[in-house]
Design an enzyme around this catalytic site. Structure first.
Site, PDB file in Angstrom:
ATOM      1  N   THR A 379       0.557  -1.322  -0.113  1.00 19.45           N
ATOM      2  CA  THR A 379      -0.486  -0.194  -0.015  1.00 19.45           C
ATOM      3  C   THR A 379       0.969   1.296  -0.074  1.00 19.45           C
ATOM      4  OG1 THR A 379      -1.547  -1.594   1.190  1.00 19.45           O
ATOM      5  CG2 THR A 379      -1.942   1.141   1.851  1.00 19.45           C
ATOM      6  N   ASP A 421      -9.476  -8.486   1.296  1.00 30.51           N
ATOM      7  CA  ASP A 421      -9.545  -7.985   2.472  1.00 30.51           C
ATOM      8  C   ASP A 421     -11.504  -7.399   2.608  1.00 30.51           C
ATOM      9  OD1 ASP A 421      -7.696  -6.618   3.228  1.00 30.51           O
ATOM     10  OD2 ASP A 421      -7.920  -4.610   2.150  1.00 30.51           O
ATOM     11  N   SER A 450     -11.402  -1.998   5.159  1.00 27.24           N
ATOM     12  CA  SER A 450      -9.503  -1.214   5.248  1.00 27.24           C
ATOM     13  C   SER A 450      -9.350  -0.822   6.808  1.00 27.24           C
ATOM     14  CB  SER A 450      -9.897  -0.333   4.151  1.00 27.24           C
ATOM     15  OG  SER A 450      -8.848   0.196   4.308  1.00 27.24           O
ATOM     16  N   SER A 451      -7.739  -1.370   6.890  1.00 28.17           N
ATOM     17  CA  SER A 451      -7.708  -0.747   7.716  1.00 28.17           C
ATOM     18  C   SER A 451      -6.450   1.013   7.391  1.00 28.17           C
ATOM     19  CB  SER A 451      -5.805  -1.503   8.690  1.00 28.17           C
ATOM     20  OG  SER A 451      -6.852  -2.858   8.569  1.00 28.17           O
ATOM     21  N   GLY A 472      -0.904  -2.766   6.206  1.00 29.01           N
ATOM     22  CA  GLY A 472      -1.735  -3.497   6.570  1.00 29.01           C
ATOM     23  C   GLY A 472      -2.570  -3.707   7.942  1.00 29.01           C
TER      24      GLY A 472
HETATM   25  O1  DON Z   1      -7.040  -1.794   3.137  1.00 29.09           O
HETATM   26  C1  DON Z   1      -6.464  -2.037   3.589  1.00 29.09           C
HETATM   27  O2  DON Z   1      -6.191  -2.252   4.463  1.00 29.09           O
HETATM   28  C2  DON Z   1      -4.730  -3.213   2.738  1.00 29.09           C
HETATM   29  N1  DON Z   1      -5.566  -3.772   1.608  1.00 29.09           N
HETATM   30  C3  DON Z   1      -3.902  -2.544   2.965  1.00 29.09           C
HETATM   31  C4  DON Z   1      -3.113  -3.842   2.420  1.00 29.09           C
HETATM   32  C5  DON Z   1      -1.297  -3.283   2.765  1.00 29.09           C
HETATM   33  O3  DON Z   1      -1.548  -2.007   3.921  1.00 29.09           O
HETATM   34  C6  DON Z   1      -0.519  -3.447   2.264  1.00 29.09           C
HETATM   35  N2  DON Z   1       0.502  -3.165   2.430  1.00 29.09           N
HETATM   36  N3  DON Z   1       1.222  -3.356   3.469  1.00 29.09           N
END
Ligand code: DON
Length: 570
Positions: A379, A421, A450-451, A472
């Site tokens: 992300t 997710d 989401s986080s 994440g």
């Molecule tokens: O929206 C979310 O919470 C996850 N899809 C975020 C994924 C993420 O941060 C991956 N990288 N570290």
């Protein structure tokens, strides 16, 4: 393809007022600047070329929103493992006229999606389907988000997308970490694509190799010429639907036509005299940081000392409780009535902490312990502040590194694997070990929880901080720590971002820590009864601290040292 470039990518650390003519550098030879102090505008993102694009837009007279649009488009080219047009994201902004806005361009479940679509005939989850390939993709939201943001900008869209088109068409030199990442995924690119992608190279990738993305450049030109329809209709939509047919994907033309970004009411709350503005559902991020900060607010953490066992324990226990609520109550508010107001009530949060015992580990109910995920950095967060007092925080994602690993043939962009997710089955952990229930079950058109926690902070109505990170489920806990580090422990932005971080998410009942976390603190936590699990890096936090000096702003921008992240300003 252009051959090697001789000039190495240098790592430099600069502080003090930025007077370096960094923007004269070419995309084939550039430096990574980790911090900058600027007076007119600052941009922090995961890639130096993207941060530079943002500053160029600010210099052209664009505001922080213009810069955020241009940086996201540039990241889709120079940071294709996470920057994207095939994924989704969230923007939180404070505008100079005092308005706070939150734009939701999270991916949505296609109309043909169903609750049990990732379960086999015995009802067991098949994670390879929710995490890889065509079926793992949600309907992309990013391009709709860019156009929903445009009304807060001031420059023509053509100016904002031009740098991305050039970078895709003429190429740029890749960093060492990009080369390593691409090399690790060569097999996956072959497996999940029927034609050769721009990311494959038989002889392997080296630092400074040129990455050319001609198909992506054409897609970007269609967006430039036709606006949102250049992605959701016409040739690009046709190519997406064609791609779906090749791998049992279910996104249709109607799914694409029907996608819309949504303006939401941001989460706004006070913490010790500061006003925090963050992302509401379908991100759990804003609620989690509100819960965590409120649970520790009256516990005197500022006296306990940064990284002291007492402070870490208090924060861990707040995190445990917030993540238990996340699993049970949080999901897309358009499909599930989450008890948002109740979750952040003062009485409720006080009761949640009633069984907190200093010096003794709490315990998570064992519903089904999640497996904690592999390290991941897929992300990406952008922090921007301009000379007018606009602040923008954007977090955007493909979910996993290079998302589904599927590239839309002929259109050159990576599709997300955001469907993972959702809670594919109650109690079954997703890629990040997060579990969920009804609130986050798959429903056509619904957005997966989401986080991501793009956050801005004001002090007495004046811009104070822009912050966010990937990671994440570690996103809200990293943002929580970064805020406490600045407000309570008075750390510099650089220390607040770069000092080792920790994480607890209710299940599994473990405190995850970065490898360089102080050993003495960990010993004390073990004595209190905590299970400590060292893990890889937590987050890539991008922070700008803002101080008003007379009529001007002093912008102190810091890029996380954990990646290629770079701060630019002028
Ligand atoms: O929206 C979310 O919470 C996850 N899809 C975020 C994924 C993420 O941060 C991956 N990288 N570290």
């Amino acid at each position: 393809m252009r051959a090697f470039i001789a000039v190495p990518i240098l790592m430099v650390m600069l502080t003090g007022r930025s007077c370096r003519p960094s923007n004269a550098e070419s995309p084939f030879s550039y430096t990574i600047q980790k911090s900058v102090v600027a007076g007119n505008g600052a941009v922090v993102s995961a890639h130096p070329l993207a941060s530079r694009v943002g500053v160029e837009i600010l210099k052209q007279g664009g505001n922080a929103v213009d810069a955020a649009i241009a940086v996201q488009l540039a990241l889709a080219v120079v940071y294709p493992g996470a920057g994207n047009i095939g994924g989704g994201g969230f923007m939180v902004a404070h505008l100079q006229d005092g308005r706070n806005i939150a734009i939701d361009y999270r991916e949505a479940a296609p109309a043909a999606a169903s609750r049990d679509m990732y379960l086999d005939s015995s009802g067991n989850p098949v994670m390879s389907l929710s995490q890889r390939g065509h079926l793992s993709a949600g309907v992309p939201g990013t391009v709709a988000g860019l156009f929903a943001s445009l009304k807060y900008g001031s420059l023509p869209f053509e100016n904002l997308i031009r740098p991305a088109i050039e970078l895709a068409e003429k190429g740029f030199a890749i960093t060492a970490s990009e080369a390593n990442g691409l090399n690790r995924l060569q097999e996956d690119f072959k497996r999940y694509n029927s034609s050769k992608t721009a990311f494959e190279k038989e002889s392997g990738w080296n630092t400074n190799d040129t990455l050319l993305q001609p198909e992506l450049a054409e897609t970007l030109k269609r967006i430039r010429d036709n606006g949102q329809k250049g992605f959701y209709e016409g040739e690009t939509a046709r190519l997406i639907v064609e791609e779906m047919k090749k791998g049992n994907g279910i996104i249709t033309r109607d799914d694409l036509m029907n996608y819309a970004a949504k303006e939401r009411t941001p989460v706004v709350f006070d913490y010790k005299g500061y006003t925090l503005v963050s992302m509401p559902l379908p991100s759990s991020g804003g609620i989690i940081i509100e819960q965590c900060l409120k649970m520790i607010e009256n516990k005197g953490i500022e006296q306990m000392g940064f990284h002291s066992a007492d402070a870490v324990q208090l924060m861990v226990e707040a995190e445990r409780r917030a993540y238990a609520d996340r699993a049970e109550y949080m999901g897309d508010p358009d499909f599930y009535k989450a008890p948002v107001a109740r979750l952040v009530e003062a009485d409720y949060l006080e009761k949640r902490m009633a069984d907190f015992v200093p010096g003794k580990a709490g315990s998570s109910e064992s519903v089904k312990a999640g497996q904690f995920p592999k390290e991941s950095e897929e992300t990406t967060h952008i922090s921007i502040a301009d000379k007018w007092g606009n602040m923008v925080a954007v977090t955007t994602t493909l979910n996993d590194h290079y998302g589904s690993r599927t590239v839309v043939s002929g259109a050159g962009f990576v599709l997300n694997d955001e469907m993972d997710d959702f809670s594919v089955k109650p109690g079954v952990p997703n890629m990040y070990g997060a579990i969920g229930t009804e609130a986050n079950a798959i429903v056509p058109g619904k957005r997966m929880l989401s986080s991501m926690t793009p956050t801005i902070i004001l002090k007495e109505n004046t811009p104070f901080l822009v912050v966010g990170t990937p990671g994440g489920t570690t996103i809200p806990t990293s943002v929580f720590q970064s805020i406490v580090n600045v407000i309570d422990f008075k750390l510099s932005p650089s220390d607040a971002v770069n000092k080792p971080k920790f994480h607890h998410q209710w299940l599994p009942d473990e405190v995850f820590v970065e490898e360089d976390f102080p050993a003495a603190t960990l010993d004390s936590l073990r004595q209190m009864g905590y299970k400590i699990t060292p893990r890889g890096k937590i987050g890539r936090t991008e922070m700008i601290k803002i101080k008003k000096e007379g009529q001007e702003y002093r912008l102190e921008a810091v890029a996380d040292h954990r990646g290629d992240d770079a701060a630019e300003g002028y």
